[in-house]
Design an enzyme around this catalytic site. Sequence first.
Site, PDB file in Angstrom:
ATOM      1  N   GLU A  84       0.833  -1.215   0.000  1.00 59.19           N
ATOM      2  CA  GLU A  84       0.000   0.000   0.000  1.00 59.19           C
ATOM      3  C   GLU A  84       0.861   1.256   0.000  1.00 59.19           C
ATOM      4  OE1 GLU A  84      -3.282   2.457  -0.016  1.00 59.19           O
ATOM      5  OE2 GLU A  84      -3.227   0.307  -0.381  1.00 59.19           O
ATOM      6  N   TYR A 132      11.650   1.079  -9.470  1.00 64.06           N
ATOM      7  CA  TYR A 132      10.944  -0.204  -9.589  1.00 64.06           C
ATOM      8  C   TYR A 132      11.428  -0.988 -10.807  1.00 64.06           C
ATOM      9  CZ  TYR A 132       7.842   1.763  -6.041  1.00 64.06           C
ATOM     10  OH  TYR A 132       7.331   2.317  -4.892  1.00 64.06           O
TER      11      TYR A 132
END
Length: 161
Positions: A84, A132
């Site tokens: 989250e 990422y």
Amino acid sequence: MTLSIRPARAEDAQQILDFIIELAIYEKAGHEVIASVEDIRSTLFAENAPSRALICLKDDRPIGYAVYFYSYSTWLGRNGIYLEDLYITPDQRGSGAGRRLLREIAREARANDCGRLEWSVLDWNQPAIDFYRSIGALPQDEWVRYRLDGEALQRFAEGAD
């Protein structure tokens, strides 16, 4: 410099809320945070809470956090983890703290035979996207995320279409 990661505790609720607000401001949504310290304490740290949190420390000073929860993939027939929030204070970005937090969650996913670890990133957040991609994560461009909240959630739940 010593980086360490530990499970968050109820006494970290104020620090977590401070980080949540910092993250929301960075994401240009500071006005959307309505959570209170008591909300964080009573939900994130409730017995059998579905979410978990980690605190990242540099020389025993909190510099970031992550909140995640287990999900389920019907296609894989296995649990997954949904990240989250992952946040590192601006002055500590590039120190390896974010990588350490994410790796800790990835290790938990592997230890629990999870099929995936996934999260969302704002399309304009190029530093996060670059990070990422650098660890091998790929965007899932074919999926569009939807949300039902606030009055729309209430109306739908009550059958007031």
